[in-house]
Each structure stands twice: as structure tokens, then as C-alpha cells.
Design an enzyme around this catalytic site. Structure first.
Site, short mmCIF file in Angstrom:
data_model
loop_
_atom_site.label_atom_id
_atom_site.label_comp_id
_atom_site.label_asym_id
_atom_site.label_seq_id
_atom_site.Cartn_x
_atom_site.Cartn_y
_atom_site.Cartn_z
N CYS A 129 0.75 -1.89 -0.08
CA CYS A 129 -0.16 0.02 -0.35
C CYS A 129 0.85 1.82 0.29
O CYS A 129 0.30 2.23 -0.74
CB CYS A 129 -1.09 -0.40 1.22
SG CYS A 129 -2.38 1.51 1.47
N CYS B 56 -1.58 1.50 -3.06
CA CYS B 56 -1.93 2.87 -2.91
C CYS B 56 -2.22 4.11 -2.79
O CYS B 56 -2.10 5.35 -3.13
CB CYS B 56 -3.16 3.00 -1.37
SG CYS B 56 -3.30 1.00 -0.91
N LYS C 274 -0.24 5.82 -6.53
CA LYS C 274 -0.93 5.35 -6.74
C LYS C 274 -1.73 7.23 -6.65
O LYS C 274 -2.52 8.39 -7.84
CB LYS C 274 -2.07 4.06 -6.86
CG LYS C 274 -3.20 4.28 -7.69
CD LYS C 274 -4.59 4.35 -7.30
CE LYS C 274 -5.07 4.06 -5.63
NZ LYS C 274 -5.57 2.49 -5.66
N TYR D 100 -9.54 -3.16 -11.42
CA TYR D 100 -8.93 -2.22 -10.11
C TYR D 100 -7.22 -1.35 -10.96
O TYR D 100 -6.99 -0.36 -11.61
CB TYR D 100 -8.18 -2.28 -8.34
CG TYR D 100 -9.44 -2.67 -8.05
CD1 TYR D 100 -9.84 -1.15 -7.00
CD2 TYR D 100 -9.95 -3.75 -7.64
CE1 TYR D 100 -10.79 -1.44 -6.23
CE2 TYR D 100 -11.10 -3.89 -6.31
CZ TYR D 100 -11.30 -3.43 -5.97
OH TYR D 100 -12.10 -3.20 -4.58
N GLU E 9 -7.17 1.76 -12.52
CA GLU E 9 -7.37 3.20 -12.57
C GLU E 9 -5.33 3.79 -13.25
O GLU E 9 -5.39 5.12 -13.44
CB GLU E 9 -6.24 3.04 -11.09
CG GLU E 9 -7.81 2.79 -9.66
CD GLU E 9 -7.14 1.96 -8.34
OE1 GLU E 9 -8.68 2.72 -8.25
OE2 GLU E 9 -5.80 1.77 -8.24
N HIS F 39 -26.35 21.55 0.63
CA HIS F 39 -26.57 22.39 -0.97
C HIS F 39 -26.16 23.01 -1.00
O HIS F 39 -25.85 24.56 -0.21
CB HIS F 39 -28.55 23.07 -0.58
CG HIS F 39 -28.94 22.97 -1.85
ND1 HIS F 39 -28.66 22.30 -3.53
CD2 HIS F 39 -28.80 24.55 -2.79
CE1 HIS F 39 -29.38 23.00 -4.20
NE2 HIS F 39 -29.45 24.48 -3.86
N GLU G 295 -26.52 15.19 -2.03
CA GLU G 295 -27.58 15.47 -1.29
C GLU G 295 -28.60 14.47 -2.03
O GLU G 295 -29.70 14.74 -1.58
CB GLU G 295 -27.63 16.75 -1.62
CG GLU G 295 -27.79 17.44 -2.29
CD GLU G 295 -28.37 18.99 -3.24
OE1 GLU G 295 -29.11 18.96 -2.11
OE2 GLU G 295 -27.65 19.83 -3.46
#
Ligand code: NDP
Length: 451
Positions: A42, A47, A50, A177, A181, A440, A445
């Protein structure tokens, strides 16, 4: 019998370090061994670097979009080596942080390759250490399929972070993945990208709408996706790599990628040279077999993370490890819950998901599901003059009104779905979503206003 350690951890990646520190916090005497840099896949080649490259790849879009807001961006240029160097410097900084964290938690770090010589003893070079309990957290490694001739010429995600020159043209094999990516990262940075997949769509296992939306988004951004291409071969030529893809009627398309081709065709547990044969630990289909408490076939040996090939995500390995430490050293028996684990694909457009896909929900609940879907152009893209869309989808079990799946493709999907995942984990109903006041104006939302 007395041992050198209460707990010895093999592998100082995300799972191993988290477990070692947690156990040490409870007062256990803990040792850990690592043959590579601290932090595992990772931090070093997954991760973290990346995600930094994902950020780098978004600037060209933002330069373009800023024009609609009145900005004039001068001439831009991109220096690959500068980016790769900065990314690797950041990884070095994180390695230092991991080292300090281990020092502060009084976990003793051994540098070298840890190998079982019996079920309580680990050999590290010339040294031997014994432990009452042992945790295997050695992670995984990329797999290159042997049914692709010439695949040895392709690099994997292990090497991509050290490529010194930006590839002009790249062929990526695999639409999981990593393939998706990196296709988006490299495309954003200006590389000509072709993705070759053996199925009809990228990201098998994800919700169909999400797969379609990401794939269309990638194609809109200029990535070429060749689907239903189960057979291809790679040959090294003077100009670079030649990738031959059978099209139909014996015809083939040949793509010349200038230097690298990326095999993003899955990962497998990295159990080589671990000496498992000197223990009673069982390996099933290449992965360490464990029970729900992470226990192997040996009562005092445990395993967490990618080497067990359950759900191969960093936060899962960390959670499994902490559950183990809490159970054995913290006096609170705990097992990891695998329900509603959120996950994101840092593609462009980004996607994130939690809970069941529509197909899974149909299989589980039959017709008793209601699907809420909303697709819209986020406000940001109106002045930017782009047709980028966001897709949001909720799947509800109509018998209980519980939201059993939430999926999103669009900007900040990971950040938004992380919050939604808390609601799903708590068993929120659609009525709970409806009763929540939206923020908002935001895209998020929409999750509380879908009708
Ligand atoms: P995945 O398993 O996600 O995808 C592998 C891809 O390679 C699939 O498209 C698969 O096709 C294809 N493939 C496999 N074998 C062959 C073959 N022989 N010939 C052609 N294509 C083949 O693996 P990745 O390498 O992308 O990622 C590994 C794991 O790492 C992920 O599962 C995930 O757990 C983790 N990860 C998580 C990330 C995140 O959380 N954002 C980022 C990166 C990795 P098919 O679908 O047809 O099987």
C-alpha cells in the site's frame, strides 16, 4: 516454555504494523520482521503512490475546465521524472514515519527475510527468534498469466512507479482495479492508452451500471478499450513491444507500445520461501487458510491480509489484525465483520461502492428490491462546459426498507460513499435517508433526495 516474544509478526505492511502496534499497546512483547521497505504494498507500490499519481493526472482536466470560469492558463507542460521523484520522496517520508511509529510503540524490528524453521521459531539470516504466537502478514504479489506468450516483457504495478520516462503508448492487460486506475492515470498524463480485457466489460464483480458508466467515461476521455479479447501475445521488437490481438476470422491487430506494457491481471499471496512446510499451516488454492478469527491450522499461528486472499484491501488487513490483537492481547474477543465493506476505484471518473450490487440484491431478495437511480451533470461542469455526469444508485430491500447497496460514479465518489457506508453499516432505511437534510448545493445531497 518461555519464548523471546509474546507475538512475532512476519511482514511489516499495513496489516502487520497495525497488529504489532495494537498488541504492544496492550503490553505484549512484540517483534516484527520485514525484508523490504516498511509499509508493504500500500505505502510503497500501491494505494499511496497511486493516489498521488491520480492527483497528478487530474490537472490537465482542471486547466481545461478553468477556462469556463474565466481563467486563462498559460502554456503547461508535464515532467514525468519530476512527478515520479516527488511521489517516491513522499513514500520515503512515510517509511520514516512508520519506523518512528514502531520505535515509539516498542515493537522490535528485524530487517531480513523471516522463515519458519519450526512452528514457534523464525529464522532471520543468522538469527533465530521464538514466539508464543506468530502472525503471518506477508501480503501478495502481482500475477502474470502464463497463457499470454511474451508476458515476461510486460511490467506489473510493482515496477510502474520506477519507470523513469513517460510511456508514449501503453497497452494494459486486465480491466480490474489496477488496470483501470493506471489506464486513467496514464491517459490523464498524456500517454496513449489501450486496455485489453478478456470479458465484455471492465471491473467484473461491480454493479453493472457502475461498470458501464466508468467504461463510457474512460472511452470519452480517449482510452481505447478492446473487449472480448481472451488471447493476445507480446513480442519485443526494436521499436518497443508489439502486442498482437486476434480480432476475427484469423485477422489480428498489432499495437506497438513504445516501451512498456502493463500486466494488471490480478494478485496472489506471496508465500514463497516462508518455510510453511515446517509448520502445520494449511495453504488452500495458494492462500493461507484461516478461520473467522484469523487462526490457521496451527493453534498459535494466525494470518491476516492479502496472504489469506479474502478481501484484498488495506483497511481490511488492518481491521483483521486489530481484531486479532484485541482478542488475544486486549481481552475483548472480536472478529472482523465483512459486511458492507466500502471500496473505491480511483479511475477518472472515480467510483465507489458499498453493499450489494443490483444483481446480488436480486439474487438475495428476488423482486423485493427497489432501485433508485440518478444521473446528472454536476454544477461544476456547467460553466466548465463539459458533459461529465455523476451516477448515483441506491438499492433498497422493500421488505425492511433497508438500503442494501449504494453506488456512485463521479467526482469525490470515495469521499461521499465513505459517509454513506456508515449509514449502511448501521442498517439505515430509505426513510432514514429521506429524513436526512441535504447539504446544498452538493452532489452528495442527491443520496438523500432520490425518489
Ligand atoms: P483484479 O482481480 O481486480 O483484476 C484482474 C484483471 O485481470 C481482470 O480484468 C481479469 O479479467 C484480468 N485477467 C486475469 N487473468 C487474465 C488472463 N489470464 N488474461 C487476461 N486477463 C486476465 O486484479 P488487479 O491486479 O487489478 O488488482 C488486484 C487487487 O488489488 C484487487 O482485487 C484489489 O483487491 C486490490 N486493489 C485495490 C485497489 C483499490 O482499493 N482502489 C487499487 C488496486 C488494487 P476477468 O475480469 O475476466 O477475470
Amino acid at each position: 516454555m518461555s519464548y523471546d516474544f509474546d507475538l512475532f509478526v512476519i511482514g511489516a505492511g499495513s496489516g502487520g504494523i497495525a497488529t504489532a502496534r495494537r498488541a504492544a499497546q496492550y503490553g505484549a512483547k512484540v517483534g516484527i520482521v520485514e525484508s523490504d521497505r516498511l509499509g508493504g504494498t500500500c505505502v510503497n507500490r500501491g494505494c499511496v503512490p497511486k493516489k498521488l499519481m491520480v492527483y497528478a493526472s487530474h490537472f490537465p482536466y482542471e486547466f481545461e475546465e478553468s477556462a469556463g470560469y474565466g481563467w486563462t492558463v498559460g502554456e503547461t507542460s508535464f515532467n514525468w521524472l519530476k512527478m515520479i521523484t516527488a511521489v517516491n520522496n513522499e513514500v520515503d517520508r512515510l517509511n520514516g514515519i512508520y519506523q518512528r511509529m514502531l520505535d515509539n510503540s516498542e515493537v522490535k524490528l528485524y530487517r531480513g527475510y523471516g522463515k519458519f524453521i519450526d512452528s514457534h521459531t523464525i529464522e532471520i539470516g543468522e538469527q533465530k527468534v521464538t514466539a508464543e504466537k506468530i502472525l503471518i502478514a506477508v501480503g501478495g504479489k502481482p500475477v502474470k498469466p502464463d497463457d499470454i506468450p511474451g508476458v515476461e516483457h510486460a511490467i506489473t504495478s510493482r515496477e510502474i512507479f520506477n519507470v523513469k520516462e513517460q510511456p508514449k503508448r501503453i497497452v494494459i492487460i486486465g480491466g480490474g482495479y489496477i488496470g483501470v486506475e493506471f489506464a486513467c492515470i496514464l491517459n490523464g498524463l498524456g500517454t496513449e492508452v489501450t486496455v485489453v480485457i478478456r470479458g465484455d466489460k471492465i471491473l467484473r464483480g461491480f454493479d453493472e451500471d457502475l461498470r458501464t458508466e466508468i467504461q463510457e467515461g474512460m472511452e470519452r476521455h480517449g482510452i481505447r478499450i478492446l473487449n472480448n479479447k481472451p488471447k493476445l501475445s507480446i513480442a519485443k521488437q526494436d521499436l518497443g513491444l508489439e502486442i498482437t490481438i486476434p480480432i476475427s476470422n484469423g485477422e489480428s491487430e498489432i499495437i506497438v507500445a513504445d516501451a512498456v506494457s502493463l500486466a494488471a491481471t490480478g494478485r496472489e499471496p506471496d508465500l514463497s520461501n516462508l518455510g510453511l512446510e515446517n509448520t502445520g499451516v494449511e495453504v488452500v488454492k495458494g492462500a493461507i487458510a484461516v478461520d473467522e478469527y484469523n487462526k490457521t491450522a496451527e493453534d498459535h499461528i494466525y494470518a491476516v491480509g492479502d496472504c489469506t486472499d479474502r478481501i484484498n484491501l488495506t483497511p481490511v488487513a488492518i481491521n483483521e489484525g486489530r481484531a486479532f490483537a484485541d482478542t488475544h492481547f486486549g481481552g475483548q474477543s472480536r472478529k472482523m465483520s465483512y459486511e458492507n465493506i466500502p471500496t473505491a476505484v480511483f479511475s477518472t471518473p472515480e467510483a465507489a461502492t458499498v453493499g450489494l450490487t443490483e444483481a446480488e440484491a436480486k439474487e438475495k431478495y428476488g423482486d423485493a428490491i427497489k432501485v433508485y437511480r440518478s444521473k446528472f451533470r454536476p454544477m461544476y461542469y456547467t460553466l466548465a462546459g463539459k458533459e461529465e455526469k455523476t451516477l448515483m444508485k441506491l438499492i433498497v430491500d422493500t421488505n425492511t426498507d433497508k438500503v442494501v447497496g449504494a453506488h456512485m460514479v463521479g467526482d469525490n465518489a470515495a469521499e461521499i460513499i465513505q459517509g454513506v457506508a456508515i449509514a449502511l453499516k448501521m442498517g439505515a432505511t430509505k426513510a432514514n435517508f429521506d429524513a436526512t437534510v441535504g447539504i446544498h448545493p452538493s452532489s452528495a445531497e442527491e443520496f438523500v433526495t432520490m425518489r
